[in-house]
Design an enzyme around this catalytic site. Structure first.
Site, PDB file in Angstrom:
ATOM      1  N   ASP A   1      49.247   8.303 -63.004  1.00  0.00           N
ATOM      2  CA  ASP A   1      50.202   8.644 -61.948  1.00  0.00           C
ATOM      3  C   ASP A   1      50.669  10.092 -62.070  1.00  0.00           C
ATOM      4  O   ASP A   1      50.831  10.786 -61.083  1.00  0.00           O
ATOM      5  CB  ASP A   1      51.418   7.697 -62.011  1.00  0.00           C
ATOM      6  CG  ASP A   1      51.023   6.296 -61.585  1.00  0.00           C
ATOM      7  OD1 ASP A   1      49.935   6.146 -60.965  1.00  0.00           O
ATOM      8  OD2 ASP A   1      51.780   5.350 -61.883  1.00  0.00           O
ATOM      9  N   CYS A   2      50.876  10.524 -63.328  1.00  0.00           N
ATOM     10  CA  CYS A   2      51.397  11.888 -63.517  1.00  0.00           C
ATOM     11  C   CYS A   2      50.289  12.927 -63.651  1.00  0.00           C
ATOM     12  O   CYS A   2      50.524  14.122 -63.469  1.00  0.00           O
ATOM     13  CB  CYS A   2      52.337  11.927 -64.723  1.00  0.00           C
ATOM     14  SG  CYS A   2      51.694  11.091 -66.175  1.00  0.00           S
ATOM     15  N   TYR A   3      49.060  12.482 -63.979  1.00  0.00           N
ATOM     16  CA  TYR A   3      47.907  13.397 -64.076  1.00  0.00           C
ATOM     17  C   TYR A   3      46.763  12.815 -63.251  1.00  0.00           C
ATOM     18  O   TYR A   3      45.842  12.207 -63.793  1.00  0.00           O
ATOM     19  CB  TYR A   3      47.456  13.550 -65.535  1.00  0.00           C
ATOM     20  CG  TYR A   3      48.430  14.291 -66.423  1.00  0.00           C
ATOM     21  CD1 TYR A   3      48.514  15.685 -66.360  1.00  0.00           C
ATOM     22  CD2 TYR A   3      49.236  13.608 -67.329  1.00  0.00           C
ATOM     23  CE1 TYR A   3      49.395  16.363 -67.172  1.00  0.00           C
ATOM     24  CE2 TYR A   3      50.122  14.280 -68.154  1.00  0.00           C
ATOM     25  CZ  TYR A   3      50.195  15.665 -68.069  1.00  0.00           C
ATOM     26  OH  TYR A   3      51.057  16.338 -68.874  1.00  0.00           O
TER      27      TYR A   3
END
Lengths: 382, 134
Positions: free
Chosen positions: A128-130
């Site tokens: 989700d963040c990368y």
């Protein structure tokens, strides 16, 4: 008696007397230990040999959208990426997935040091963040965030010479060894070598500022396999494998002249690393240590086929003469570590100090004098 | 005058003839043996430098061929990119004729005259800067 602070003041004033570990021998012959110890402030050492336990940490910077790199390669040589998202470590001995042993981490490091562009490929699972799952681009030592060498084991204090007892040529990290003790190789800068000039690590310790790959670096820890308990001669010099240092330094200050990728036929890739360590002459004992000469440094010899235990020893003066008598015959001896480059490094470090560009450091903590070397036992796994 | 470097292949069970002395006395050439590995029961090789006037060298080679000894002329030579050499010395470990040695200054010295062009140094050089040229 002198302190490092006093020596540094002399360096700043342009009054320090700096000589190389070769030059000090002539000075001692002329003036004796006591006078030489008063005259000389710093002795510079040098070595330029293949050092497999070397590598480089890189932080590539974040792309948009960002990626948490899971597998990373540089010019098709895998790097270790089990760190934070865009941190990786490329080791000197890693080999190319496309060219095999002909190209590896050592060559990538040399190209990075030279300022060349290197192809970066990375893959990821995507989070989700990368969210990014792959990236291909080029990087060089100027457009990444950090790029520093971190070598877990360099500058071995002493190293056994190598030979081959079998009937076949063997191909090793000590070079090509001919059958039936057909040749002997050895790897040291001898009387110029950093740890041979400070055998009990009185001045070389954590935080010692050094010449590394053409730039400035530091000793950061004891090297792996640091073996200070090795048998020593009367002069304190170990007679075989002994101390090692871990070193670090910024690639941006380094030069290709002193960092070279290497291939040992049918063994693999390594990296020639240039290291120079300044040794402050605090007292006559340190002067005596730095005045050690090749005829007083002894090393053992190992059969690299692992078949025969050898008990012979040689001095580096004998090994450097080009041949030694061994098993009743005159056997050719060949170096693997460049003594002429080691001499050049000791000379450059001397110049830096004379110009006032390079000050000596007090070690933050000493290298250990006690450390047992463990064997890897094969134990039953439950 | 002509000077060539040649490798002679002696077949297995070669009936010994005084080949060298014969070519020397017949053709008046100088025959300088650089390397020899010959025995009765296996194939042998001999590397030599032959010099003399042009015809004599040619005729000597023809004679060598006529008695069943194959030969190969060395038209290659070993070169190294000197500016890139770090003078480590790894190549000297494999050089059979001591054409590659370390000098008193710990620099690599290459004596082309002694070189057998065996090419072992090419692979032994960790920097890959040795090759052959025609």
């Amino acid at each position: 008696m002198k302190t490092i602070a006093q020596i540094n003041q002399k360096i700043k004033d342009g009054r320090a007397v700096v000589v190389t570990a070769e030059e000090i021998i002539g000075i001692v012959d002329e003036k004796g230990y006591e006078q030489a110890a008063e005259l000389v402030d710093v002795v510079t050492t040098g070595t330029f040999g293949p050092m497999c336990s070397s590598g480089v940490f890189i932080n590539f910077g974040h792309s948009d959208p960002p990626i948490k790199m899971k597998t990373v390669s540089l010019n098709d040589v895998p790097a270790y990426a089990g760190l934070a998202a865009v941190d990786a470590y490329i080791g000197a001995t890693e080999v190319s997935t496309t060219k095999g042993m002909a190209y590896g981490g050592g060559h990538v490091i040399q190209e990075l040091v030279a300022g060349k562009d290197v192809r970066l490929k990375a893959f990821a699972d995507g989070t989700d963040c990368y969210p990014r799952k792959s990236i291909e681009t080029t990087i060089n030592k100027y457009n990444v965030n950090q790029i520093y060498m971190y070598n877990p084991r360099n500058a071995y204090q002493n190293y056994p010479a190598a030979t081959n007892s079998t009937k076949k040529t063997i191909y090793t990290y000590m070079g090509t060894l001919l059958p039936e003790f057909g040749n002997i190789t050895y790897s040291t800068s001898g009387e110029l070598s950093p740890l041979l000039n400070d055998p009990y690590y009185r001045t070389i310790g954590l935080g010692t500022r050094i010449f590394l790959g053409g730039g400035e670096g530091y000793v950061t820890w004891q090297g792996t396999q640091h073996n200070p308990e090795q048998a020593r001669g009367e002069n304190g010099v170990p007679v075989s494998l002994a101390g090692t240092i871990a070193v670090t330094g910024d690639l941006r200050g380094m030069s290709e002249e002193f960092v070279r990728g290497a291939v040992y036929d049918r063994y693999g890739v390594s990296l020639f690393v240039g290291i120079g360590v300044p040794i402050p002459i605090l007292d006559e004992e340190m002067l005596r240590f730095t005045a050690v000469r090749n005829s007083e440094i002894i090393t053992s010899i190992a059969d690299k086929s692992g078949q025969v235990k050898l008990s012979e020893t040689f001095t580096y003066e004998q090994l450097q003469s080009g041949s030694v008598e061994f098993k009743g015959e005159q056997v050719r001896t060949s170096p693997l570590s460049s003594i002429s480059k080691a001499r050049e490094i000791a000379g450059i470090l001397k110049e830096w100090i004379e110009k006032g560009d390079f000050l000596l450091t007090e070690a933050v903590a000493p290298l250990p004098l006690k450390n047992k070397i463990n064997k890897l036992e094969i134990r039953e796994v439950k | 005058m002509k000077k060539i470097k040649v490798k002679l292949h002696f077949p297995r069970k070669w009936i010994s003839k005084p080949l060298m002395s014969e070519v020397i006395s017949r053709y008046g050439i100088v025959f300088n043996i650089l390397h020899a590995d010959i025995s009765y029961d296996s194939e042998g090789t001999l590397i030599a430098e032959i010099s003399g006037n042009d015809d004599a060298v040619e005729n000597a080679l023809e004679y060598i061929d006529s008695v069943g000894v194959r030969y190969k002329l060395y038209n290659k030579s070993i070169i190294r990119r000197e500016d890139e050499c770090i003078h480590c010395g790894a190549c000297t470990a494999v050089c059979p004729s001591a054409a590659l040695t370390m000098d008193a200054d710990n620099k690599l010295n290459f004596d082309k005259e002694k070189c057998l062009v065996c090419e072992l140094c090419i692979k032994a050089c960790p920097l890959g800067i040795i090759s052959t040229e025609f």
